[in-house]
Each structure stands twice: as structure tokens, then as C-alpha cells.
Write an enzyme that holds these catalytic residues in place. Structure first.
Site, PDB file in Angstrom:
ATOM      1  N   GLY A  95      55.388  45.215   6.750  1.00 13.57           N
ATOM      2  CA  GLY A  95      54.447  45.171   5.622  1.00 13.57           C
ATOM      3  C   GLY A  95      53.855  43.773   5.495  1.00 13.57           C
ATOM      4  CG  HIS A  96      56.393  40.437   4.395  1.00 10.78           C
ATOM      5  ND1 HIS A  96      57.705  40.794   4.550  1.00 10.78           N
ATOM      6  CD2 HIS A  96      56.242  40.139   3.080  1.00 10.78           C
ATOM      7  CE1 HIS A  96      58.339  40.696   3.396  1.00 10.78           C
ATOM      8  NE2 HIS A  96      57.479  40.310   2.472  1.00 10.78           N
TER       9      HIS A  96
ATOM     10  CG  ASP B  69      55.185  43.684  -4.955  1.00  8.60           C
ATOM     11  OD1 ASP B  69      56.260  43.627  -5.551  1.00  8.60           O
ATOM     12  OD2 ASP B  69      55.106  43.719  -3.701  1.00  8.60           O
TER      13      ASP B  69
ATOM     14  CG  MET C 202      58.098  48.950   5.725  1.00  5.70           C
ATOM     15  SD  MET C 202      57.432  48.099   7.144  1.00  5.70           S
ATOM     16  CE  MET C 202      57.503  49.437   8.319  1.00  5.70           C
TER      17      MET C 202
HETATM   18  P1  AMP Z   1      57.546  39.663  -1.086  1.00  8.21           P
HETATM   19  O1  AMP Z   1      58.075  38.894   0.082  1.00  8.21           O
HETATM   20  O2  AMP Z   1      58.321  40.896  -1.393  1.00  8.21           O
HETATM   21  O3  AMP Z   1      57.284  38.794  -2.284  1.00  8.21           O
HETATM   22  O4  AMP Z   1      56.123  40.210  -0.642  1.00  8.21           O
HETATM   23  C1  AMP Z   1      55.119  39.335  -0.190  1.00  8.21           C
HETATM   24  C2  AMP Z   1      53.826  40.085  -0.149  1.00  8.21           C
HETATM   25  O5  AMP Z   1      53.947  41.192   0.730  1.00  8.21           O
HETATM   26  C3  AMP Z   1      53.414  40.666  -1.516  1.00  8.21           C
HETATM   27  O6  AMP Z   1      52.003  40.555  -1.656  1.00  8.21           O
HETATM   28  C4  AMP Z   1      53.848  42.097  -1.409  1.00  8.21           C
HETATM   29  O7  AMP Z   1      53.091  42.975  -2.224  1.00  8.21           O
HETATM   30  C5  AMP Z   1      53.573  42.374   0.053  1.00  8.21           C
HETATM   31  N1  AMP Z   1      54.367  43.507   0.533  1.00  8.21           N
HETATM   32  C6  AMP Z   1      55.713  43.644   0.501  1.00  8.21           C
HETATM   33  N2  AMP Z   1      56.077  44.839   0.986  1.00  8.21           N
HETATM   34  C7  AMP Z   1      54.930  45.488   1.324  1.00  8.21           C
HETATM   35  C8  AMP Z   1      54.638  46.762   1.868  1.00  8.21           C
HETATM   36  N3  AMP Z   1      55.575  47.642   2.179  1.00  8.21           N
HETATM   37  N4  AMP Z   1      53.337  47.085   2.080  1.00  8.21           N
HETATM   38  C9  AMP Z   1      52.351  46.198   1.768  1.00  8.21           C
HETATM   39  N5  AMP Z   1      52.572  44.988   1.242  1.00  8.21           N
HETATM   40  C10 AMP Z   1      53.846  44.628   1.025  1.00  8.21           C
END
Ligand code: AMP
Length: 275
Positions: A27-28, A141, A175
Site C-alpha cells: 500500500g505504501h 485513512d 493492507m
Molecule cells: P501509515 O504508515 O499507516 O501512517 O500510512 C502511511 C500512508 O500510507 C497513509 O497515507 C496511509 O493512508 C497510506 N496507506 C496505508 N495503508 C494503505 C493501504 N492499504 N492502501 C492505501 N494507502 C495506505
């Protein structure tokens, strides 16, 4: 980090920032690849931000693996990774926070007091250090993305905000770095989130538009699993995040469910079919 950014800008490059908390997954990486398509240079940040975790939340157990993250980011074409140490980024005496009144007062904001205040503050700090032309955030998110769009408009950040669709495992689970904290049994249970959302979507296709009925059905699916606890299931306006009782216009269905001890979130668009 600022010096790197200034150099890129001086050379006429446009910079896209992808803020993350690390423990990168596909996803990231999809966000980073999108950033690479839209900008000349891609910067990411990896920082597990203490101010967006409440007491009793999973700051200490949040998964971390910096070496692996840097390898993955490099492979995804990332040009720079900003990995501040907490004590360097929140200097002693730090005392300034960004807040918002309306959007944080829904969904995750109701149970995670102070979460969005911490999130907005860190994103604003990252924007100031990296000075990007654009920033990419995931729709997983969804509330975070809405709040950032509002903050950027309200505080005159000259940064284009790009939303990226949710990236899912092949069986539909959204994810998340937190998925790695699930046991194999909980990993199976976690599928009830997307099943609940998809079931509501299918009911809508059969012309059931009452939010309470759609939410009730979703609840039934989730509570059938003993290892779950629902934080919220909501059907709301995608712009204001206010609950909507009857889905006669495009809406967002969002939920947060704890599976075992791991809090997961997911969402889906509900779009009434055109007659
Ligand atoms: P995090 O590391 O969880 O703070 O996420 C960092 C970025 O990746 C944020 O903008 C999240 O919304 C995005 N993100 C996390 N998981 C996903 C996913 N499965 N699909 C799309 N974006 C994601």
C-alpha cells in the site's frame, strides 16, 4: 532534509512527499510509485509519531524495521527518506499543536482523543521541513485525508494533496502495517471487515438504502466472530463525515474493529445506482 529539498527545487524539480510510519507494505509502495509518476523527485518520511498515539494505544508495539523499509523504498524509486529521531523532531519544550473542530469529531476521532491533533501537527512539521510541491496519502485513512485537505486549505500550505485508493491483499483485507500483529487465526477473522462492507454494498444494489439497516447487517457479520470488538460502523457524507440516515447520494461506509488486540480500519464507497 531541507537542504536536499532546496537543492531539488533549485534545479527545477518538483517534489512529492509520502509520509509514513514505516514497516512498509505494498500500500505504501503504491503511494510512492504514484508520487514518482506525478513528481520529479520522491521523498518519504518514516516516523512513528508519539503525539498521535493515546495512552494505552500501540505506540510501543507498533512494528518497526528501518533497514527493510529503506531497501523497499529504494526499489520503489524513492529519492530521499527523512527519518527523524523523536528527540530531534520534538525539541525540549515543544508546545505548539494544530487542531481542527469539525472533521476530527467523527469516526476514529471519537475514540482516539488527540490522535488527529498529533497527526496534523506532525504533517505540518513534515511539510515545513520537506517543503514538497505535493503529498500523497491513502484513502484507507479516509478521515486523515479529509482533515489534511482542510488543514492545507485553511493554513495556506501551497501543497497539492493527492488521495490514493486503498490497496488490498488478494483476499480483500486492506493492507496495514498492523496486520503483522495478527495471529493466523485473527488474520482470517480480519476478513470480516471487508465482508461487512461488501455486504452493505450488495444490499444497496438490492435497493436497501436505510443506513441503520446496512449498519446492522454489517454489525451482525462482525459480531459473529468472538475475537472482535467494534469501535464504530458509520455511513457518512464523504466531505463532512456527518452520519447520513438514507443513502440517496454517494456516501462513505467506514468502520474500526479491534481483532484480538489489533485495531483495524477500512472503508468503502456506497453509491446509489442511477435509475
Ligand atoms: P501509515 O504508515 O499507516 O501512517 O500510512 C502511511 C500512508 O500510507 C497513509 O497515507 C496511509 O493512508 C497510506 N496507506 C496505508 N495503508 C494503505 C493501504 N492499504 N492502501 C492505501 N494507502 C495506505
Amino acid at each position: 532534509m531541507s537542504a536536499w529539498s532546496a537543492r531539488q527545487r533549485h534545479q527545477g524539480s518538483r517534489i512529492a512527499l509520502v509520509p509514513t510510519m514505516g514497516f512498509l507494505h505494498d500500500g505504501h509502495l503504491a503511494l510512492m510509485k504514484e508520487a514518482g509518476r506525478l513528481a520529479d523527485k520522491v521523498a518519504i518520511s518514516i516516523f512513528v509519531n508519539p503525539t498521535q498515539f493515546g495512552p494505552g494505544e500501540d505506540f510501543d508495539t507498533y512494528p518497526r524495521n528501518l533497514d527493510r523499509d529503506l531497501d523497499l523504498a529504494r526499489e520503489a524509486g524513492v529519492d530521499a527518506a527523512f527519518v527523524p529521531r523523536t528527540e530531534d523532531f520534538y525539541l525540549q519544550g515543544f508546545d505548539t499543536f494544530i487542531d481542527q473542530k469539525k472533521l476530527p469529531n467523527h469516526l476514529c476521532g471519537l475514540s482516539r482523543t488527540g490522535h488527529f491533533r498529533g497527526m496534523m501537527t506532525i504533517v505540518a512539521k513534515l511539510f515545513n521541513v520537506v517543503n514538497p510541491d505535493m503529498a500523497v496519502f491513502g484513502e484507507k485513512d479516509f478521515q486523515q485525508l479529509a482533515i489534511i485537505r482542510r488543514m492545507v486549505a485553511d493554513l495556506n500550505f501551497n501543497i497539492r494533496i493527492i488521495g490514493h485508493p486503498i490497496v488490498r491483499e488478494s483476499d480483500g483485507l486492506a493492507m496495514s502495517s498492523r496486520n503483522t500483529n495478527l495471529t493466523p487465526e485473527q488474520r482470517k477473522t480480519a476478513l470480516c471487515l471487508i465482508t461487512a462492507l461488501k455486504t452493505a454494498q450488495a444490499l444497496m444494489e438490492k435497493k436497501e438504502f436505510h443506513a441503520d439497516i446496512l449498519i446492522h447487517k454489517a454489525k451482525t457479520i462482525i459480531t459473529a466472530h468472538p475475537d472482535t470488538s467494534i469501535d464504530y460502523i458509520a455511513i457518512c457524507d464523504p466531505d463532512t463525515l456527518e452520519d447520513i440516515p438514507f443513502v440517496d447520494r454517494p456516501a462513505l461506509m467506514a468502520l474500526a474493529v479491534t481483532v484480538g488486540t489489533t485495531r483495524l480500519i477500512d472503508n468503502i464507497r456506497l453509491t446509489p445506482a442511477q435509475e
